[in-house]
Design a protein around this motif. Sequence first.
Motif, short mmCIF file in Angstrom:
data_model
loop_
_atom_site.label_atom_id
_atom_site.label_comp_id
_atom_site.label_asym_id
_atom_site.label_seq_id
_atom_site.Cartn_x
_atom_site.Cartn_y
_atom_site.Cartn_z
N ASP A 22 35.12 33.81 38.43
CA ASP A 22 36.40 32.31 38.54
C ASP A 22 37.24 33.17 36.97
OD1 ASP A 22 38.98 31.45 39.44
OD2 ASP A 22 37.54 30.17 39.92
N LYS A 23 36.58 32.43 36.34
CA LYS A 23 36.99 32.75 34.09
C LYS A 23 37.48 33.88 33.91
CE LYS A 23 34.84 27.98 33.52
NZ LYS A 23 33.82 26.97 32.42
N TYR A 24 36.76 34.74 34.44
CA TYR A 24 37.09 36.24 34.06
C TYR A 24 37.89 36.94 34.35
CZ TYR A 24 35.79 40.85 32.62
OH TYR A 24 35.85 42.27 31.79
N CYS A 25 38.03 36.58 35.60
CA CYS A 25 39.56 37.02 36.43
C CYS A 25 40.33 36.19 35.52
CB CYS A 25 39.15 36.87 37.76
SG CYS A 25 37.40 38.24 38.37
N GLN A 26 40.39 35.12 36.07
CA GLN A 26 42.01 34.30 35.33
C GLN A 26 42.19 35.24 33.49
OE1 GLN A 26 41.40 30.65 35.12
NE2 GLN A 26 40.16 30.47 37.16
N HIS A 27 40.98 35.42 32.55
CA HIS A 27 41.20 35.38 31.54
C HIS A 27 42.27 37.32 31.44
CE1 HIS A 27 39.37 31.74 30.60
NE2 HIS A 27 40.21 31.93 29.07
N VAL A 34 40.07 33.97 42.57
CA VAL A 34 39.17 34.38 43.02
C VAL A 34 38.25 32.91 43.56
CG1 VAL A 34 36.34 33.26 41.97
CG2 VAL A 34 38.45 35.13 41.13
N LEU A 35 38.21 32.96 45.12
CA LEU A 35 37.67 31.76 46.08
C LEU A 35 36.59 31.20 46.14
CD1 LEU A 35 40.45 33.75 47.28
CD2 LEU A 35 40.74 31.67 48.97
N ARG A 36 36.57 30.53 45.77
CA ARG A 36 35.07 29.76 45.73
C ARG A 36 34.86 28.67 47.08
NH1 ARG A 36 34.43 26.95 41.60
NH2 ARG A 36 36.54 26.90 40.84
#
Length: 217
Positions: A22-27, A34-36
């Motif tokens: 999630d954090k990687y895709c945000q940056h 990303v859905l979790r």
Amino acid sequence: MNLIYIHGLDSDANSAKGLLLDKYCQHHHPDITVLRPDLNKSPAQVREKLLLLIDGLNNSKDEQTESSSTVLVGSSLGGYFSTLISNKMGCPALLLNPSTQPHITLQRFADESVLIDSGKAALSEDYVLHSTAGGWDITNADLQWFADHQISQVNYPNKIAVLLKQGDELLSSELSQDFYEGQGASVTVQAGGDHRFSDFGEQLPMVIEMLQNLVKT
């Protein structure tokens, strides 16, 4: 692109790999959402929840959006569910040390319960064999569900990619490799490592590239 991360046993929506992804895709990939979801439910409920989630995403997409814009990343038991859902919906899926036979591997909890409680209660459908860290009470009925929903084939092998660690201490990487390669899916086997994919953060650029390639197929 919508990416659904499907966590494994004894995990939840805040699993380490899910958060890293999630954090990687945000940056680095803000075009990827990303859905979790928390999937600490019975397997029938997990299947239904994922199907409804994907239906909702597909129904809300723009007409110009590709039909394959929802992808799955499943770890361990999440890999089993990813295959199950992909078989039905045709979603691309990346599997991390996937469980291929949960009806067998989760039997260990039943074996332990019989030793603890040798009475008839241990044989009842609603007898709790194990409670996960996330709050799912695994019952005999759940094991039977997995037995009734075994994955015998991969319907869209060109949309499935598998990452395996030879050092997986919990599941047989050889078993997973044989099954998915036999079905025509792409399988990458990495030396060493562990079941949890402890170096997942270092592999995120490759993971995203693999997902993007799956979407193109």
